[in-house]
Design an enzyme around this catalytic site. Structure first.
Site: not given
Ligand code: ZN
Length: 730
Positions: A598, A611
């Protein structure tokens, strides 16, 4: 003599007047063909052809003319539609004999014989684009209005026996004649025409080493004649069946299914690597009782060497399989692999010698010398093909060849096609031309791609993207249901393919759906074991599975959610790589791994610490794995940003909380999709390229990183984020 509907024991009588009588004559031919093709005892997948001579108006003159409708090249009777039938002016086709007779040298395998094939197109009726096959003249020169040419096991058994002519007379009396083996073509049509001229009451001919052709003036009568002749042959053969003593009795015992699968899981990737040095192959495992009875027998080694007979069979199975004399009860897997390596080397050398001995000055270059069928006692038959459908067809054809040998050895002695004849079919210039006409293979043809996370979002889009490039796709997801749904979508688009074979999971099509929990090594291992049993190995793995646990209102996430985030986003990807590594190393073939990270890995911000740090770890995992798996496997990362479209990470409440956070106006009555579009539009404005980022954008890069176009790139992270300067890697 014909049998009544209820008397058939060896074929299925399927004709239904209530269906047939509603159809026009061309559709009745299609109907008859589908019925015949539906029974493997009547003909093999893609094998045989049917025809009808139908009076129809000429589109130009409106005069009534006879049109030969005949199954075209490359079709399959079971699945044929009207579009698979060529239509030719019968008188024009027959008139070609004039040209043929003018040639100085004519007859089987002459230049003029092959040249006739190109002329068939000039006799096309009504601009029908379907191309007639090399069997067209057989149907044209037999005067009866309806003709069936089949490859029935029971008749090939007679046709492949040492005393085939005498057996034909014994089984069929004077109803059916016999022609010796001759490569199909114009000349064989003339040979058959002459047979019928000499004996006008013949109903059919046994074709040496090949099959059956028979005819009638009425289509239903032709269907019934075909069934009757096959039934007669099957009853004759049955009377001689050797039961337990078939193939000289059993030499080895079959492994129990659990032990067999355990062995196959370790063996198949190794074997795939060994046969795929020049071209990658997809495997199919066939373990039926009749197949095992053959492979486990005393005669298997001798008969395997004789090879297959029907030309249709051996074009896929090659002239002979590789049989390995390995004792499943007393010898180890290592011993089996050693025997396979030696067996393969000998097989390739033998194939090259066959090519050298039989080639003509204008023969095409030697093809892949590896066997397409491998027989292992106690285990089963393993077939290899360029795709799943082809390898299933190959498994089907050798299974049928086994049935032929069983019957032939019971009534007489089985004999294969002479090697030169086999060569002249395998390297026929017309076959070569057919191969050359095929479109080039797609980028991921012959590849097995495992997409983990394929049940939704980016993973689902990736599965569709790689399938478009010809990949076999294993759709895996925590939700087995979601994975199967995606796999079904792919099978719907690309079809199951032809070929009736494959045991258990191995009977699958171009895609399967499996459940997996990547936080469990056992679950990941079980996934790859199933992949190996289904296709024989794997080439590329793409992981899109990930988890985002939203923080509480004060921006915290619970300790156990930290663990879960790392278990999925970091350790899960590692477990996938580590388990796939065993398969890659056993194959010894180049592969690729793509992990989805990501842009959050590079951008520090409040509210998603678990995350973001997990994705930063995933970025470095890409680099570490790239080093660990080199030079065999390339490892790269795909770093998406804010794909809102269809993402399971953006449920309605997350979309609403984001819109609120960014002060984007919305109304509670708007649909979730409309709200997502709004959010995607907002995110787009923060990027350099100012356009929403779609699933297709992500799927494209996941595909490209897996493809040969990125063959020299490993250890890299590619951001697909529309351009976010703060996420630039440095
Ligand atoms: Zn044939």
């Amino acid at each position: 003599m014909t049998f009544k509907r209820e008397e058939f024991q060896h074929v299925n009588y399927l004709w239904d007047d209530a269906v047939a009588d509603k159809l026009d004559l061309v559709e009745r031919l299609r109907y008859r063909s589908n019925l015949l093709g539906a029974d493997q005892r009547i003909t093999n997948t893609g094998g045989g052809n049917t025809s009808a001579k139908i009076a129809q108006p000429d589109p130009l003159t409106q005069e009534t003319v006879d049109v030969l409708w005949v199954k075209g090249s490359g079709g399959d009777l079971r699945t044929a539609t009207r579009a698979n039938f060529a239509s030719l002016y019968l008188d024009k086709l027959l008139s070609l004999q004039g040209l043929y007779d003018q040639a100085e040298t004519r007859g089987v395998k002459t230049e003029i014989e092959d040249a006739m094939v190109d002329l068939y197109r000039h006799t096309t009726y009504n601009l029908n684009p379907a191309v007639g096959s090399i069997d067209t003249p057989l149907h044209g020169f037999i005067p009866a209005r309806h003709v069936d040419h089949m490859h029935p096991v029971s008749v090939i058994a007679i046709a492949a026996s040492a005393d085939q002519e005498a057996l034909t007379a014994e089984v069929f009396g004077d109803e059916v004649g016999w022609v010796p083996w001759q490569r199909p073509g114009f000349d064989l049509g003339l040979v058959m025409q002459e047979k019928v001229r000499q004996k006008p009451r013949l109903k059919g001919l046994v074709m040496g080493q090949h099959g059956l052709i028979n005819w009638a003036e009425d289509d239903k009568a032709c269907y019934e004649t075909t069934l009757t002749l096959i039934e007669k042959a099957a009853r004759f053969v049955e009377g001689f069946d050797k039961g337990q003593q078939t193939f000289g009795g059993q030499k080895y015992a079959t492994l129990d299914p659990e032990a067999r699968d355990k062995l196959l899981v370790r063996l198949l990737p190794r074997l795939r690597g060994l046969v795929s040095q020049a071209n990658r192959f997809i495997g199919t495992v066939q373990v039926t009782e009749p197949v095992l009875q053959f492979i486990n027998s005393h005669d298997a080694a001798r008969l395997a060497e004789v090879g297959t007979s029907c030309p249709d069979h051996f074009l896929r199975t090659k002239i002979k399989p590789l049989y390995v004399d390995w004792n499943p009860q007393s010898e180890s897997l290592d011993a089996l692999i050693e025997k396979l390596e030696r067996g393969l080397a000998a097989y390739r050398a033998d194939y090259a010698a066959y090519y050298q001995a039989c080639k003509h000055p204008n023969s095409p270059a030697m093809r892949d010398p590896n066997p397409t069928v491998i027989l292992i006692p106690g285990v089963g038959l393993i077939a290899w093909g360029k795709n799943k459908s082809e390898s299933r067809v190959t498994a089907e054809f050798y299974s049928l060849a086994i049935d032929v040998m069983r019957a032939s050895e019971a009534i007489s002695h089985y004999q294969g096609l002479p090697r030169q004849e086999a060569f002249d079919i395998e390297y026929w210039l017309l076959e070569e031309a057919k191969l050359k006409r095929q479109p080039p293979e797609k980028e991921l043809a012959r590849n097995v791609v495992v997409v983990i996370g394929a049940g939704s979002g980016i993973g689902k889009a990736v599965a569709h993207r790689v399938a478009r490039e010809g990949a076999h796709v294993v759709c895996a997801d925590l939700s087995a249901e979601g994975a199967q749904q995606t796999a079904q979508e792919l099978v719907k688009v690309y079809g199951l393919g032809i070929g009736v074979a494959g045991s258990g999971l191995s009977g699958c099509g171009p895609a399967i759906g499996l459940g997996v929990d990547i936080t469990s090594r056992e679950s990941v291992r079980a996934l790859f074991e199933q992949v190996v049993l289904a296709y024989g190995g794997l080439d590329n793995v793409i992981v899109t599975a990930g988890i985002f646990v939203p923080p509480t209102k004060d921006g915290r996430i619970a300790d156990d959610k930290w663990s879960l985030t790392y278990a999925v986003n970091v350790i899960g990807s590692y477990l996938v790589a580590d388990e796939a590594k065993a398969v890659w190393q056993a194959q010894g073939l180049k592969g690729s791994l793509v992990l989805t990270t990501s842009v959050n890995a590079a951008v520090a911000k409040p509210g998603s610490v678990a995350y973001d740090t997990s994705k930063a770890a995933a970025n470095h995992l890409v680099r570490e794995l790239a080093i660990e798996l080199a030079p065999l496997v390339r490892v790269n990362g795909l770093a998406p940003a804010t794909v809102v479209e269809g993402s399971s990470m953006f449920p309605r409440d997350r979309v609403i909380s984001s819109l609120t956070k960014y002060h984007v106006a919305y109304d509670d009555s708007e649909t979730t999709e409309a709200l997502r579009d709004k959010l995607a539009g907002f995110y787009a404005q923060r990027t350099l390229t100012k356009a929403p980022i779609t699933l297709a954008d992500q799927a494209e890069v996941a595909y490209l990183l897996s493809s040969s176009q990125f063959a020299k790139t490993t250890g890299q992270i590619i951001s697909v984020d529309g351009g976010l300067p703060e996420a630039f890697l440095r």
